[in-house]
Design a protein around this motif. Structure first.
Motif, PDB file in Angstrom:
ATOM      1  N   ARG A 145       0.865  -1.307   0.060  1.00 39.15           N
ATOM      2  CA  ARG A 145       0.025  -0.064  -0.145  1.00 39.15           C
ATOM      3  C   ARG A 145       0.833   1.274   0.242  1.00 39.15           C
ATOM      4  O   ARG A 145       1.284   1.028   1.081  1.00 39.15           O
ATOM      5  N   HIS A 146       0.853   2.210  -0.624  1.00 42.22           N
ATOM      6  CA  HIS A 146       1.240   3.639  -1.320  1.00 42.22           C
ATOM      7  C   HIS A 146       1.562   3.889   0.132  1.00 42.22           C
ATOM      8  O   HIS A 146       0.952   4.098   1.008  1.00 42.22           O
ATOM      9  N   GLY A 147       2.210   4.651   0.701  1.00 45.98           N
ATOM     10  CA  GLY A 147       2.873   5.273   1.808  1.00 45.98           C
ATOM     11  C   GLY A 147       1.526   6.528   2.110  1.00 45.98           C
ATOM     12  O   GLY A 147       1.098   7.171   1.721  1.00 45.98           O
ATOM     13  N   GLN A 148       1.161   7.502   3.274  1.00 47.70           N
ATOM     14  CA  GLN A 148       0.248   8.081   3.447  1.00 47.70           C
ATOM     15  C   GLN A 148       0.233   9.275   3.123  1.00 47.70           C
ATOM     16  O   GLN A 148       1.113   9.997   2.496  1.00 47.70           O
ATOM     17  N   THR A 149      -0.505  10.438   2.978  1.00 46.07           N
ATOM     18  CA  THR A 149      -0.883  11.482   1.631  1.00 46.07           C
ATOM     19  C   THR A 149      -2.103  11.891   2.809  1.00 46.07           C
ATOM     20  O   THR A 149      -2.523  11.380   3.741  1.00 46.07           O
ATOM     21  N   GLU A 150      -2.756  12.956   2.605  1.00 44.49           N
ATOM     22  CA  GLU A 150      -2.402  13.538   3.160  1.00 44.49           C
ATOM     23  C   GLU A 150      -4.287  13.681   3.810  1.00 44.49           C
ATOM     24  O   GLU A 150      -5.327  13.850   4.316  1.00 44.49           O
ATOM     25  N   TRP A 151      -4.655  13.161   2.022  1.00 46.57           N
ATOM     26  CA  TRP A 151      -5.941  12.452   2.405  1.00 46.57           C
ATOM     27  C   TRP A 151      -6.554  10.987   2.650  1.00 46.57           C
ATOM     28  O   TRP A 151      -7.108  10.928   3.194  1.00 46.57           O
ATOM     29  N   SER A 152      -5.350  10.173   2.573  1.00 44.90           N
ATOM     30  CA  SER A 152      -5.869   9.169   3.359  1.00 44.90           C
ATOM     31  C   SER A 152      -5.357   9.253   4.972  1.00 44.90           C
ATOM     32  O   SER A 152      -5.799   8.950   5.776  1.00 44.90           O
ATOM     33  N   LEU A 153      -4.382  10.568   5.749  1.00 41.11           N
ATOM     34  CA  LEU A 153      -4.474  10.633   6.787  1.00 41.11           C
ATOM     35  C   LEU A 153      -5.838  11.542   7.457  1.00 41.11           C
ATOM     36  O   LEU A 153      -6.650  11.421   8.746  1.00 41.11           O
ATOM     37  N   SER A 154      -6.758  12.760   6.464  1.00 45.99           N
ATOM     38  CA  SER A 154      -7.648  12.393   6.978  1.00 45.99           C
ATOM     39  C   SER A 154      -9.153  12.010   6.666  1.00 45.99           C
ATOM     40  O   SER A 154     -10.662  12.212   6.645  1.00 45.99           O
ATOM     41  N   GLY A 155      -8.641  10.754   6.148  1.00 54.02           N
ATOM     42  CA  GLY A 155     -10.024  10.217   4.975  1.00 54.02           C
ATOM     43  C   GLY A 155     -10.550  10.375   4.285  1.00 54.02           C
ATOM     44  O   GLY A 155     -11.963   9.451   4.050  1.00 54.02           O
ATOM     45  N   ARG A 156     -10.276  11.067   3.542  1.00 58.12           N
ATOM     46  CA  ARG A 156     -10.786  11.696   2.264  1.00 58.12           C
ATOM     47  C   ARG A 156     -10.383   9.991   1.071  1.00 58.12           C
ATOM     48  O   ARG A 156      -9.544  10.013   0.752  1.00 58.12           O
ATOM     49  N   VAL A 158       2.415  -2.393  -6.426  1.00 59.99           N
ATOM     50  CA  VAL A 158       2.166  -1.246  -5.813  1.00 59.99           C
ATOM     51  C   VAL A 158       1.140  -0.502  -5.806  1.00 59.99           C
ATOM     52  O   VAL A 158       0.407  -0.371  -6.565  1.00 59.99           O
ATOM     53  N   ALA A 159      -0.065  -0.736  -4.746  1.00 61.50           N
ATOM     54  CA  ALA A 159      -1.469   0.291  -5.211  1.00 61.50           C
ATOM     55  C   ALA A 159      -2.040   0.550  -4.022  1.00 61.50           C
ATOM     56  O   ALA A 159      -1.413   1.311  -3.293  1.00 61.50           O
ATOM     57  N   HIS A 160      -2.992   0.704  -4.068  1.00 62.10           N
ATOM     58  CA  HIS A 160      -3.970   1.830  -3.125  1.00 62.10           C
ATOM     59  C   HIS A 160      -5.106   0.908  -2.933  1.00 62.10           C
ATOM     60  O   HIS A 160      -4.902  -0.186  -2.766  1.00 62.10           O
ATOM     61  N   GLY A 161      -5.462   1.393  -1.169  1.00 58.72           N
ATOM     62  CA  GLY A 161      -6.335   0.950  -0.003  1.00 58.72           C
ATOM     63  C   GLY A 161      -7.427   0.049  -0.996  1.00 58.72           C
ATOM     64  O   GLY A 161      -7.461  -1.080  -0.292  1.00 58.72           O
ATOM     65  N   HIS A 162      -8.319   0.638  -1.051  1.00 64.22           N
ATOM     66  CA  HIS A 162      -9.528  -0.332  -1.626  1.00 64.22           C
ATOM     67  C   HIS A 162      -9.289  -1.358  -3.073  1.00 64.22           C
ATOM     68  O   HIS A 162      -9.659  -2.826  -3.559  1.00 64.22           O
ATOM     69  N   LEU A 163      -8.372  -0.426  -3.701  1.00 64.00           N
ATOM     70  CA  LEU A 163      -8.069  -2.001  -4.795  1.00 64.00           C
ATOM     71  C   LEU A 163      -7.551  -2.914  -4.300  1.00 64.00           C
ATOM     72  O   LEU A 163      -7.243  -4.112  -4.945  1.00 64.00           O
ATOM     73  N   ALA A 164      -6.744  -2.467  -3.168  1.00 63.61           N
ATOM     74  CA  ALA A 164      -5.307  -3.623  -2.635  1.00 63.61           C
ATOM     75  C   ALA A 164      -6.118  -4.982  -2.161  1.00 63.61           C
ATOM     76  O   ALA A 164      -6.235  -5.949  -2.345  1.00 63.61           O
ATOM     77  N   PRO A 178      -5.742  -1.779   4.032  1.00 61.94           N
ATOM     78  CA  PRO A 178      -4.282  -1.779   4.267  1.00 61.94           C
ATOM     79  C   PRO A 178      -3.931  -0.257   4.612  1.00 61.94           C
ATOM     80  O   PRO A 178      -4.378   0.717   3.860  1.00 61.94           O
ATOM     81  N   HIS A 179      -2.889  -0.021   6.101  1.00 62.79           N
ATOM     82  CA  HIS A 179      -2.457   0.598   6.694  1.00 62.79           C
ATOM     83  C   HIS A 179      -1.529   1.197   5.334  1.00 62.79           C
ATOM     84  O   HIS A 179      -1.027   0.814   4.686  1.00 62.79           O
ATOM     85  N   PRO A 180      -1.408   2.809   5.615  1.00 66.68           N
ATOM     86  CA  PRO A 180      -0.331   3.197   3.994  1.00 66.68           C
ATOM     87  C   PRO A 180       0.705   2.534   5.057  1.00 66.68           C
ATOM     88  O   PRO A 180       1.297   2.801   5.814  1.00 66.68           O
TER      89      PRO A 180
END
Length: 195
Positions: A8-19, A145-151, A172-174
């Motif tokens: 899962r890719h690393g944290q972004t501002e959007w993953s941190l805020s749940g967007r 290397v992918a994203h939360g829902h896709l993973a 999956p956590h960032p």
């Protein structure tokens, strides 16, 4: 038979805020970059025969920082297109649509850049990736290397389950890893959310 390693890719501002960040290319935060770098030693011990990544910057940057040399951009690994819900949190969506569930209810169309995608469309993309990966696993490990829902969709489809079963996996956590191996010739989850 090699393992399929889901990064899962690393944290972004959007993953941190749940967007919900589907097609919007949000960069990694400093913490996201640090988490991606921390994956490198664990991944260096693997015999990778191929690495595929979502072409979005947050995934490609994670692959780079995790020292996954030669990561091949794979358009079918782009995150679920959230359409009209792009950039919103689940709480914001449920304020106007009480009880909304992505896995059951899907997303409404958005603008031209975010037309929206239903679960069956995501599953078709994931199945195409898995069809490409399966023969490679005979020679060693493959990382994606992918994203939360896709993973989550990728994982349950690898297990031979309906895509809707992705709701049963923890998000999956960032900056974490999932390991899909085989047991008695059948795919299983060996580990999930490994930092």
């Amino acid at each position: 038979m090699g393992e399929l390693i889901v990064v899962r890719h690393g944290q972004t501002e959007w993953s941190l805020s749940g967007r919900h960040a589907g097609r919007t290319d949000v960069p990694l935060t400093e913490a996201g970059e640090a988490a991606a770098k921390a994956l490198a030693p664990r991944l260096a011990r693997r015999s990778l025969v191929a690495v595929f990544s979502s072409p979005l910057g947050r995934a490609m940057r994670t692959a780079e920082l995790a020292e996954l040399a030669g990561a091949e951009p794979e358009p079918d690994l782009v995150e679920w297109d959230y359409g009209g819900y792009e950039g919103l949190t689940s709480e914001q969506i449920q304020a106007t649509r009480p009880g909304w569930d992505l896995w059951r209810d899907g997303v409404p169309p958005g603008d031209a850049d975010h037309p929206g995608e239903q679960l069956r469309q995501v599953a078709l993309r994931v199945d195409a990736v898995l069809n490409r990966i399966r023969p490679l696993l005979a020679d060693g490990d493959v990382a994606v290397v992918a994203h939360g829902h896709l993973a989550r969709v990728l994982t349950v489809r690898r297990l031979g389950l309906d895509a809707s079963a992705g709701r049963m996996l923890g998000h999956p956590h960032p900056g974490t890893l999932g390991f899909l191996t085989t047991e008695h010739g059948r795919p299983v989850i060996a580990a999930w959310n490994v930092p």
